[in-house]
Design an enzyme around this catalytic site. Structure first.
Site, PDB file in Angstrom:
ATOM      1  N   SER A 260      -5.612  -1.473   9.592  1.00  0.00           N
ATOM      2  CA  SER A 260      -6.615  -0.557   8.935  1.00  0.00           C
ATOM      3  C   SER A 260      -6.749   0.505   9.987  1.00  0.00           C
ATOM      4  CB  SER A 260      -7.890  -1.074   8.531  1.00  0.00           C
ATOM      5  OG  SER A 260      -8.500  -0.007   7.658  1.00  0.00           O
TER       6      SER A 260
ATOM      7  N   ASP B 257      -3.937  -2.855  -2.404  1.00  0.00           N
ATOM      8  CA  ASP B 257      -5.081  -2.522  -1.178  1.00  0.00           C
ATOM      9  C   ASP B 257      -6.028  -1.442  -2.107  1.00  0.00           C
ATOM     10  OD1 ASP B 257      -6.479  -1.381   0.764  1.00  0.00           O
ATOM     11  OD2 ASP B 257      -4.888  -1.658   2.192  1.00  0.00           O
TER      12      ASP B 257
ATOM     13  N   HIS C 137      -6.551  -5.262   0.841  1.00  0.00           N
ATOM     14  CA  HIS C 137      -6.532  -4.625   2.274  1.00  0.00           C
ATOM     15  C   HIS C 137      -6.824  -5.858   3.295  1.00  0.00           C
ATOM     16  CE1 HIS C 137      -7.367  -1.315   4.806  1.00  0.00           C
ATOM     17  NE2 HIS C 137      -8.477  -1.854   5.337  1.00  0.00           N
TER      18      HIS C 137
END
Length: 274
Positions: free
Chosen positions: A95, A225, A254
């Site tokens: 991320s 995601d 995610h």
């Protein structure tokens, strides 16, 4: 606790376990190095040296008011790799950590880097602009900031309970321990760092960074995601990289390094060994 002090005097906590080829893990917003437990234990068991730090303002690192931007994130990572004198390291970012890895390699060069991995990562650019029409509107991130400033505990509980791990999808059973651990990590960090970090991960354009990187990079992303939408991230990043490989995971969320750790770890190992 092991820490380093950056050039601007910020204490950064880190973990450094094992020996052998180094793998460095950069965590996502608003978490800590603890989010890599499944990966660090796996690779430690396979004979690797595993390193992870808490980003400034996150986890056990100093809750300073300033420096919550990609330049400082990359420079803090560079300070850690220099302090540990890491060579031929594989850098893995999840991320926001993927943005940190991309910016670090582009900003500080590849002399210490063997490979990179971007997992569910924010590059090339999350924000919707004229040049990036597929991005998310600024209002989305403004809402993140408002919730972080006013209702952080409740907001973090919702993120972990629903979109982050896909626990809001039909047929997916929420795991309360995972939710609690996400919330614990988030609440350890500073609200100011997390508030500013939303701008860092959403508004930083990594396009030129990705173009500069020449080492092999694996781009891993789930097509379900809900935090960093797939279509405007992973395929675009892989196309900008000189030696990028895209691996798409059908239905993965995610937070797939946690909920699908077995699959992710096996694919990471295959890439690192290739």
């Amino acid at each position: 606790m092991p820490t380093i002090s950056t050039t601007d005097g910020v204490e950064i906590f880190y973990k450094d376990w094992g020996s052998g080829k180094p793998i460095v893990f950069s965590h996502g917003w608003p978490l800590s190095s603890d989010d890599w437990d499944a990966q660090m234990m796996f690779f430690l068991g396979h004979g690797y040296r595993v390193i992870a730090h808490d980003r400034r303002g996150h986890g056990r690192s100093a809750q300073v008011a300033d420096g919550h931007d990609m330049d400082h994130y990359a420079d803090d990572l560079a300070a850690l790799t220099a302090h540990l004198d890491l060579r031929e390291a594989v850098h893995v970012g999840h991320s926001t950590g993927g943005g940190e890895v991309a910016h670090y390699i582009a900003r500080h060069g590849e002399a210490r880097v063997a490979k990179g991995v971007l997992i569910s990562s924010v590059p090339p650019l999350m924000l919707q602009t004229e040049a990036n029409p597929g991005g998310l509107p600024k209002s989305v991130f403004d809402g993140f900031q408002e919730q972080t400033a006013q209702h952080r505990s409740t907001f973090y509980r919702w993120l972990a309970s629903e979109p982050f791990y896909g626990f809001n999808r039909d047929g997916v059973e929420p795991d309360q321990a995972i939710i609690d651990n996400w919330w614990r990590q988030g609440m350890m960090g500073g609200a100011k760092a997390h508030y500013d970090g939303i701008v860092a991960f959403s508004q930083t354009d990594f396009t030129e960074d990705l173009k500069k990187i020449t080492v092999p990079v694996l781009v891993m992303h789930g097509d379900d995601d809900q935090i960093v939408p797939y279509a405007d991230s992973a395929p675009l990043s892989a196309a900008l990289l000189k030696s990028g490989t895209l691996k798409t995971y059908k239905g993965f969320p995610h937070g797939m390094p946690t909920t699908q750790a077995e699959t992710i770890n096996a694919d990471l190992l295959a890439f690192i060994q290739s």
